[in-house]
Design a protein around this motif. Structure first.
Motif, PDB file in Angstrom:
ATOM      1  N   LYS A  16       0.830  -1.191   0.000  1.00 31.63           N
ATOM      2  CA  LYS A  16       0.000   0.000   0.000  1.00 31.63           C
ATOM      3  C   LYS A  16       0.870   1.247   0.000  1.00 31.63           C
ATOM      4  O   LYS A  16       1.652   1.470   0.906  1.00 31.63           O
ATOM      5  CB  LYS A  16      -0.910   0.010   1.240  1.00 31.63           C
ATOM      6  CG  LYS A  16      -1.998  -1.047   1.222  1.00 31.63           C
ATOM      7  CD  LYS A  16      -3.090  -0.672   0.256  1.00 31.63           C
ATOM      8  CE  LYS A  16      -4.349  -1.467   0.569  1.00 31.63           C
ATOM      9  NZ  LYS A  16      -5.499  -1.011  -0.191  1.00 31.63           N
ATOM     10  N   ALA A  18       0.455   5.366  -2.121  1.00 31.36           N
ATOM     11  CA  ALA A  18      -0.610   6.267  -2.531  1.00 31.36           C
ATOM     12  C   ALA A  18      -1.493   5.549  -3.548  1.00 31.36           C
ATOM     13  O   ALA A  18      -1.000   4.818  -4.407  1.00 31.36           O
ATOM     14  CB  ALA A  18      -0.022   7.540  -3.137  1.00 31.36           C
ATOM     15  N   PRO A  19      -2.813   5.717  -3.480  1.00 33.25           N
ATOM     16  CA  PRO A  19      -3.686   5.067  -4.459  1.00 33.25           C
ATOM     17  C   PRO A  19      -3.481   5.662  -5.849  1.00 33.25           C
ATOM     18  O   PRO A  19      -3.232   6.864  -5.998  1.00 33.25           O
ATOM     19  CB  PRO A  19      -5.094   5.366  -3.934  1.00 33.25           C
ATOM     20  CG  PRO A  19      -4.955   6.586  -3.086  1.00 33.25           C
ATOM     21  CD  PRO A  19      -3.578   6.505  -2.486  1.00 33.25           C
ATOM     22  N   LEU A  21      -5.929   5.465  -7.973  1.00 32.84           N
ATOM     23  CA  LEU A  21      -7.277   5.974  -8.214  1.00 32.84           C
ATOM     24  C   LEU A  21      -7.954   6.184  -6.870  1.00 32.84           C
ATOM     25  O   LEU A  21      -7.948   5.292  -6.023  1.00 32.84           O
ATOM     26  CB  LEU A  21      -8.090   4.985  -9.054  1.00 32.84           C
ATOM     27  CG  LEU A  21      -9.608   5.188  -9.127  1.00 32.84           C
ATOM     28  CD1 LEU A  21      -9.947   6.490  -9.848  1.00 32.84           C
ATOM     29  CD2 LEU A  21     -10.274   4.009  -9.829  1.00 32.84           C
ATOM     30  N   SER A  22      -8.512   7.369  -6.680  1.00 33.45           N
ATOM     31  CA  SER A  22      -9.223   7.663  -5.441  1.00 33.45           C
ATOM     32  C   SER A  22     -10.537   8.364  -5.774  1.00 33.45           C
ATOM     33  O   SER A  22     -10.540   9.431  -6.402  1.00 33.45           O
ATOM     34  CB  SER A  22      -8.373   8.556  -4.526  1.00 33.45           C
ATOM     35  OG  SER A  22      -9.086   8.878  -3.341  1.00 33.45           O
ATOM     36  N   GLN A  24     -13.814   9.860  -3.873  1.00 34.03           N
ATOM     37  CA  GLN A  24     -14.219  10.247  -2.527  1.00 34.03           C
ATOM     38  C   GLN A  24     -15.544  11.008  -2.551  1.00 34.03           C
ATOM     39  O   GLN A  24     -15.678  12.010  -3.251  1.00 34.03           O
ATOM     40  CB  GLN A  24     -13.140  11.108  -1.868  1.00 34.03           C
ATOM     41  CG  GLN A  24     -11.802  10.409  -1.689  1.00 34.03           C
ATOM     42  CD  GLN A  24     -11.870   9.208  -0.759  1.00 34.03           C
ATOM     43  OE1 GLN A  24     -12.616   9.198   0.225  1.00 34.03           O
ATOM     44  NE2 GLN A  24     -11.093   8.164  -1.070  1.00 34.03           N
ATOM     45  N   CYS A  40     -17.373   6.011  -2.206  1.00 30.96           N
ATOM     46  CA  CYS A  40     -15.922   6.122  -2.022  1.00 30.96           C
ATOM     47  C   CYS A  40     -15.246   4.798  -2.385  1.00 30.96           C
ATOM     48  O   CYS A  40     -15.765   3.719  -2.059  1.00 30.96           O
ATOM     49  CB  CYS A  40     -15.569   6.455  -0.573  1.00 30.96           C
ATOM     50  SG  CYS A  40     -16.251   7.997   0.063  1.00 30.96           S
ATOM     51  N   GLU A  42     -10.881   3.334  -3.242  1.00 34.13           N
ATOM     52  CA  GLU A  42      -9.500   3.579  -3.616  1.00 34.13           C
ATOM     53  C   GLU A  42      -8.933   2.331  -4.284  1.00 34.13           C
ATOM     54  O   GLU A  42      -9.315   1.206  -3.945  1.00 34.13           O
ATOM     55  CB  GLU A  42      -8.659   3.963  -2.399  1.00 34.13           C
ATOM     56  CG  GLU A  42      -9.018   5.328  -1.827  1.00 34.13           C
ATOM     57  CD  GLU A  42      -8.118   5.737  -0.676  1.00 34.13           C
ATOM     58  OE1 GLU A  42      -7.570   4.833   0.002  1.00 34.13           O
ATOM     59  OE2 GLU A  42      -7.963   6.956  -0.433  1.00 34.13           O
ATOM     60  N   TYR A  44      -5.199   0.587  -5.668  1.00 37.13           N
ATOM     61  CA  TYR A  44      -3.748   0.669  -5.513  1.00 37.13           C
ATOM     62  C   TYR A  44      -3.032  -0.084  -6.629  1.00 37.13           C
ATOM     63  O   TYR A  44      -3.588  -0.978  -7.266  1.00 37.13           O
ATOM     64  CB  TYR A  44      -3.339   0.114  -4.149  1.00 37.13           C
ATOM     65  CG  TYR A  44      -3.837   0.965  -3.007  1.00 37.13           C
ATOM     66  CD1 TYR A  44      -3.047   1.986  -2.480  1.00 37.13           C
ATOM     67  CD2 TYR A  44      -5.105   0.774  -2.472  1.00 37.13           C
ATOM     68  CE1 TYR A  44      -3.509   2.790  -1.451  1.00 37.13           C
ATOM     69  CE2 TYR A  44      -5.581   1.571  -1.440  1.00 37.13           C
ATOM     70  CZ  TYR A  44      -4.771   2.578  -0.935  1.00 37.13           C
ATOM     71  OH  TYR A  44      -5.243   3.379   0.069  1.00 37.13           O
ATOM     72  N   SER A  76     -14.873  13.981  -5.279  1.00 38.05           N
ATOM     73  CA  SER A  76     -13.608  14.093  -6.004  1.00 38.05           C
ATOM     74  C   SER A  76     -13.231  12.772  -6.646  1.00 38.05           C
ATOM     75  O   SER A  76     -13.556  11.688  -6.138  1.00 38.05           O
ATOM     76  CB  SER A  76     -12.488  14.538  -5.052  1.00 38.05           C
ATOM     77  OG  SER A  76     -12.231  13.546  -4.074  1.00 38.05           O
ATOM     78  N   THR A  78      -9.609  11.342  -8.275  1.00 38.33           N
ATOM     79  CA  THR A  78      -8.197  11.578  -8.553  1.00 38.33           C
ATOM     80  C   THR A  78      -7.613  10.338  -9.206  1.00 38.33           C
ATOM     81  O   THR A  78      -7.694   9.239  -8.659  1.00 38.33           O
ATOM     82  CB  THR A  78      -7.423  11.893  -7.258  1.00 38.33           C
ATOM     83  OG1 THR A  78      -8.051  12.987  -6.593  1.00 38.33           O
ATOM     84  CG2 THR A  78      -5.984  12.254  -7.565  1.00 38.33           C
ATOM     85  N   ASP A  83      -6.843  15.579 -10.844  1.00 40.80           N
ATOM     86  CA  ASP A  83      -8.231  15.790 -10.455  1.00 40.80           C
ATOM     87  C   ASP A  83      -9.101  15.765 -11.717  1.00 40.80           C
ATOM     88  O   ASP A  83      -9.159  16.747 -12.464  1.00 40.80           O
ATOM     89  CB  ASP A  83      -8.365  17.135  -9.730  1.00 40.80           C
ATOM     90  CG  ASP A  83      -9.805  17.444  -9.356  1.00 40.80           C
ATOM     91  OD1 ASP A  83     -10.526  16.518  -8.964  1.00 40.80           O
ATOM     92  OD2 ASP A  83     -10.208  18.627  -9.473  1.00 40.80           O
TER      93      ASP A  83
END
Length: 258
Positions: A16, A18-19, A21-22, A24, A40, A42, A44, A76, A78, A83
């Protein structure tokens, strides 16, 4: 940080960071009909996440929001640090080069040969390659799905399973960091479905791409999912390994696994 997950009776450790794809607190409505409601998730690097939900639950809307075809009402998205809702068309085209999308319908061009179908994304994104390099990329992508011999055939000459594999080869030719699979085994016979499932696993192992997979095929879910996300009532109702999901007592979840 490492996360231990169980997949199809085995376990693997997912690293793990930073993802890639996120998503939220995503909300999307059409008129008075709310489709996504504070959703939501995430994703990885190297991870296969399956989104499971009833027809009309918002899975396709989620994918369209992720690739910028639909604007969310709020929340959001990301992707690889970008973004998505704020990007202009040029920036969206750039980020889409890093996102592979396997359409449910395959979306091959009937008037083009297999070779031309695979060359199309290279031409579409104006990648400056010589013909020898293009030929090698096409050959390698088709070889990955076991169809190098179909290069000069037309899509109409291929079986449904072969068309699906060609579509996957076209998805892989840009070597995406993220792959979105929309019902990859729908309409295929059980043997061909298992072949596509194995290809998804092979892609994960070879390319270490992160994949978001929409599927109603429980064999596919069981065999490829590192995590299962239950999309119920427009939100991430529950998520966990396949083993955790089949042990759930919640009737809304049990209904999918019975």
């Amino acid at each position: 940080m490492a996360l231990q997950e169980e997949t199809a009776g085995t376990s693997r450790v997912l690293q793990k960071g930073a993802p890639v794809l996120s998503v939220q607190h995503l909300c999307k409505s059409f008129g008075s009909h709310t489709v996504l409601n504070d959703f939501c998730v995430e994703l990885y690097e190297g991870e296969n996440v399956v989104v499971l939900g009833k027809s009309g639950s918002g899975k396709s809307v989620l994918i369209k929001c992720i690739i910028g075809l639909l604007k969310p009402d709020s929340g959001s998205i990301t992707v690889l640090g970008e973004d998505i809702p704020s990007l202009n068309d040029e920036a969206l085209d750039t980020i889409r080069m890093k996102i592979g999308f396997l359409f449910q319908s395959n979306a091959l061009y009937d008037s083009m040969t297999v070779r031309q179908n695979l060359e199309f994304p290279l031409r579409r994104h104006s990648i400056n390659l010589g013909q020898e390099q293009v030929d090698q990329l096409v050959h390698d992508a088709l070889d990955d799905v076991g169809l190098a011999h179909t290069m000069d055939m037309m899509p109409a000459e291929l079986s449904g399973g072969m068309r699906k594999r060609v579509a996957l080869a076209r998805t892989l030719i840009l070597k995406p960091s993220i792959i979105l699979y929309d019902e990859p085994t729908t309409g295929l016979d059980p043997i061909t479905s298992r072949e596509i499932i194995q290809l998804i696993k092979n892609v994960q192992q070879k390319y270490h791409a992160a994949s978001l997979i929409i599927s109603h095929d429980m064999d596919c879910v069981r065999m490829v999912a590192d995590r299962v996300v239950m999309l119920i009532e427009g939100r991430n109702y529950r998520e966990g390994s396949y083993g955790a999901m089949i042990s759930e007592k919640d009737p809304l979840i049990k209904a999918f696994f019975e």
